[in-house]
Design a protein around this motif. Sequence first.
Motif, PDB file in Angstrom:
ATOM      1  N   THR A  65       0.720  -0.924   0.036  1.00 34.26           N
ATOM      2  CA  THR A  65       0.146  -0.432  -0.028  1.00 34.26           C
ATOM      3  C   THR A  65       1.311   1.586  -0.394  1.00 34.26           C
ATOM      4  O   THR A  65       1.665   1.168   0.207  1.00 34.26           O
ATOM      5  CB  THR A  65      -1.002  -0.017   1.555  1.00 34.26           C
ATOM      6  N   GLU A  66       0.433   2.220  -0.337  1.00 33.83           N
ATOM      7  CA  GLU A  66       1.564   3.711  -0.349  1.00 33.83           C
ATOM      8  C   GLU A  66       1.327   3.700   0.340  1.00 33.83           C
ATOM      9  O   GLU A  66       1.919   4.826   1.638  1.00 33.83           O
ATOM     10  CB  GLU A  66       0.121   4.511  -0.973  1.00 33.83           C
ATOM     11  N   GLU A  67       0.888   3.834   2.284  1.00 28.52           N
ATOM     12  CA  GLU A  67       1.505   4.214   3.390  1.00 28.52           C
ATOM     13  C   GLU A  67       2.321   2.642   3.613  1.00 28.52           C
ATOM     14  O   GLU A  67       2.870   3.806   4.605  1.00 28.52           O
ATOM     15  CB  GLU A  67      -0.049   2.960   4.449  1.00 28.52           C
ATOM     16  N   ASP A  68       2.068   1.898   2.949  1.00 30.04           N
ATOM     17  CA  ASP A  68       3.456   0.720   3.794  1.00 30.04           C
ATOM     18  C   ASP A  68       4.902   1.658   2.704  1.00 30.04           C
ATOM     19  O   ASP A  68       5.570   1.943   3.491  1.00 30.04           O
ATOM     20  CB  ASP A  68       3.771  -0.482   2.908  1.00 30.04           C
ATOM     21  N   THR A  69       4.737   2.310   2.116  1.00 29.94           N
ATOM     22  CA  THR A  69       5.578   3.303   0.854  1.00 29.94           C
ATOM     23  C   THR A  69       6.052   3.727   1.910  1.00 29.94           C
ATOM     24  O   THR A  69       7.570   4.509   2.351  1.00 29.94           O
ATOM     25  CB  THR A  69       5.369   2.994  -0.458  1.00 29.94           C
ATOM     26  N   HIS A  70       5.682   4.733   1.780  1.00 32.68           N
ATOM     27  CA  HIS A  70       5.586   5.921   3.074  1.00 32.68           C
ATOM     28  C   HIS A  70       6.274   5.192   4.203  1.00 32.68           C
ATOM     29  O   HIS A  70       7.218   5.541   4.414  1.00 32.68           O
ATOM     30  CB  HIS A  70       4.742   6.446   3.375  1.00 32.68           C
ATOM     31  N   SER A  71       5.571   4.502   5.292  1.00 34.39           N
ATOM     32  CA  SER A  71       6.854   4.349   6.419  1.00 34.39           C
ATOM     33  C   SER A  71       8.129   3.642   5.952  1.00 34.39           C
ATOM     34  O   SER A  71       8.610   3.710   6.687  1.00 34.39           O
ATOM     35  CB  SER A  71       6.114   3.670   6.970  1.00 34.39           C
TER      36      SER A  71
END
Lengths: 568, 568
Positions: free
Chosen positions: A318-324
Amino acid sequence: MKQSQMLVHTLKENPADAEIKSHQLLVRAGYIRQIASGVYSFLPLGKRVLRKVEEIVREEMDKAGAHEMLMSALQPAELWQESGRWNTYGAELMRLRDRHEREFALGATHEEVITSLVRDSIKSYKRLPLMVYQIQNKFRDEKRPRFGLLRGREFLMKDAYSFNESFESLNESYEKMFTAYSNVFTRCGLDFRAVIADSGQMGGKDTHEFMVLSEVGEDVIAYSDTSDYAANVEMAPVINQSSPSDQEPANLEKVATPDQKTMQEVADFLGHSLAEGLKSIMFKVDDQFVLVVTRGDHEVNDIKLKNLYDADIVDLATEEDTHSLMGTGFGSLGPVNAPDSVDVIADFAVEPLVNVTCGANEAGFHYTNVNPGRDFHVKEYADLRFIKEGDPSPDGNGHIKFARGIEVGHVFKLGRFYAENMNATFLDDQGKSQTMVMGSYGIGVSRTLAAIVEQYNDERGITWPANIAPYQVHLLSLNPKKEEQKELADQLYEQLQAAGIEVLYDDRKERAGVKFADSDLFGIPIRITVGKRASEGVVEVKERTSGEQADLNQNEIIHHVQTWYNSK
Amino acid sequence: MKQSQMLVHTLKENPADAEIKSHQLLVRAGYIRQIASGVYSFLPLGKRVLRKVEEIVREEMDKAGAHEMLMSALQPAELWQESGRWNTYGAELMRLRDRHEREFALGATHEEVITSLVRDSIKSYKRLPLMVYQIQNKFRDEKRPRFGLLRGREFLMKDAYSFNESFESLNESYEKMFTAYSNVFTRCGLDFRAVIADSGQMGGKDTHEFMVLSEVGEDVIAYSDTSDYAANVEMAPVINQSSPSDQEPANLEKVATPDQKTMQEVADFLGHSLAEGLKSIMFKVDDQFVLVVTRGDHEVNDIKLKNLYDADIVDLATEEDTHSLMGTGFGSLGPVNAPDSVDVIADFAVEPLVNVTCGANEAGFHYTNVNPGRDFHVKEYADLRFIKEGDPSPDGNGHIKFARGIEVGHVFKLGRFYAENMNATFLDDQGKSQTMVMGSYGIGVSRTLAAIVEQYNDERGITWPANIAPYQVHLLSLNPKKEEQKELADQLYEQLQAAGIEVLYDDRKERAGVKFADSDLFGIPIRITVGKRASEGVVEVKERTSGEQADLNQNEIIHHVQTWYNSK
């Protein structure tokens, strides 16, 4: 057969939901009718062509040494629980309860039933190998039934099963079936390819799909332009063809790419080709985050990624994952300075690249002069991309082309999956208990019929191959109110039948235009029209496909028709 | 076909639940296997005989002018709601929901589907009559499946439908089907009768059942010993054969019958025959209480009572009802002094009786010297009893005998029931809209197979008629380890096949006793045994049914087999 007494009704308009030719024509010509979404009845014309395909299948199965049987459509849930498929098959399996609340499946396939029958009957290696088949309606509750007979919920299928004492023996049965399938589709007049396929839900290993080439096919086939290599595009390996670059590595630079969203925009902005950029996509492979790097003009094949990790589940991160993990969103990902918690793997084609571009893990910036190995660590190089048109064929002969295909047959080496789960064993020649090895072989009989229509039609209707057509001759009496026309047509009808020729006789009191249009729609190979020259004993004979026509005398007809069919 | 590679497994013991010969033998000989209660699979041997019966049915249907088609097993609930049968068909109809929660029936019969297809296709009288048929698995959730293929939940059926413009035309279609059915069952070698039947759930009027005579049949047939009259015992009318008695009426007397519970006990106690007593039974016919009086040796047929009153429901009255209406329980009921609220009706045979006995509506007492008309009022005399063996045949020819029968076929005149409910209309030759008239015609194909076995078996197994047997010749190689036996058997196998003879070749390495027993069980008409005289080129040929056997030279075999089959 007299058309006036046949259950057939042609339509001028295509059914609203019919997107493809076979669906449109089979409905319009009165071969099939929809009963419910994805559920069809075969009217008399349709049943006749279905039976012709069925007989070809039956003959080739018998020739291959398979024995016909007939299993029940009702299958007790217990059998599917034994194999484990009661839970894994999902919503496609139609289920019901009987009056005593006992659960049943409606046969979607018959591995469970046949395995239970064989394990109870066959105990010795002396009785193996064994090949059986049946031709029977199958039930699968497709989420989105469409394309008429191509993707229905109740359809006619030939399913065959082999039981073998070893994998060597399975290979022999598989070969026999492979040959039989090639014969079936050849005899049906189809342009097809046997392609290497994914075994999917069936749990098998070695498997081929028989694909009829057609623009409306739902599968893409990658095939060689010079050899007989063909594979489902998902399955085709890519040969590692990279050769080292002679360019000198330059210094890594970080450049602003403020308004460039896509890889193409970045490449245009920086003045290089798409192939000189790196594409970085983050996946979650089971519990491991993986950054997959390919050349900008290549597409990641997640089946290959799944196989590389021997994983159960591969999802996009998810884009959340790539941000973190990477500190940025999808559009700016790149392998430089990726954290240790993320595996960086790359396609073979990335390894030799010199001075390419990739995302800088920072919105609005890219790195240029990136050099794999020097600027980022690659855990593993592997074949991770989809094959492309123009790539070398995996068998080393020629180059890849793409085509779309309709899957009409499928041969599987099941191995011991069912036999192990369901305890199908035999005593070998040493008296030792062994688990049977199985193969499973399916032909979509009604789907094959539709595939034939996809390849045999023109703007006026169906153009059946000679051996599949519902009748050999379509006899038209243009104006049956005229005594001499009716009389000659009646005589010809009798004579053709007496000669063993299958004839449909349009004896209706309809306008000539209606009769010709219906005849073209039906697609019977030879049309014989009794019209104005009936008083001379002369009729018109016309070939449906070529359009060739001739006026013949009544006494030449039988010979003409027989000669024509013998030449096919 | 080589037996070593065939999916067949014979059993020494009868299956525990198999009560009748066809069930026992078809399972023991490896023709069928149960998959669930009332659900069977046909193994290769079974499929072959099924196909032979199927082909006979197909040929006779085609000859009758019916066109083969194939409807779906899945039928949307909406169609059954239109006909009204969704609610009336009950638990026998198997139902399921698809993934979108849409309701479906599994085809128990196809009146709804065919009516919907015909109403959408056929608009003019010019296209009628129309006859179609299909051969397809049907589903009925029998409460108590039993007798193997005789009463199953999934079974192979031929169902045909006619659409006519008038009842006269329906009669013609019905006659054609009647003839076709007689041909089918004659060709299957069956001893059968076409009997007048009740139309039951189908809503039809004129109807015949084709019954195979068999002790295990679930129906009783009343047939004439001299004519071809036959009817389901429930349907046979009784001729009013009563002649006036010459006895003088005596005075009514009331007598104590303190310990006599049954009619037989009362008759014995009073010294007369059962026929000299009156039997009185109270029914509730819709909302009317009716006391039905018959001779003591006759049985009330409640279907006749129902038809007399044109009633929807006929039930036995409760003992509470008889107490409140007649002042007594079941055992003492009688027509003398019955209240006005109760209809007293009597069977024709009661009218001429003089000085008979009946219950006195008081526990422990009977009336004697009862005279109908004088001692009680009868609202109506009618045919109210079951026919008995020895009664005159209703057609005036001969006397009635009883036999049990297996229903293998059923022809119905449905009339306008479905066409009216489902709005199947056509324009007649005056351009006026009319409702179609329908007929429905079924053959239980798998049940017919079982019925054949019921009539063709002996203590050692099945004894197939020549044209139904799975193979024409059973070739046994007694000791295939001996080279000369194996060689001769292999040669014969090739020669028989080359001559177009269907041959099953027992090439197994089994004891001779096992082979002979299996062969007798299978029931293939001609057995050819290659044994000790193989070196001389001599084999034994034995007829399964007659047991006749002869030693023949190898070169006489083909001619012998062909001659034998041609004579059948």
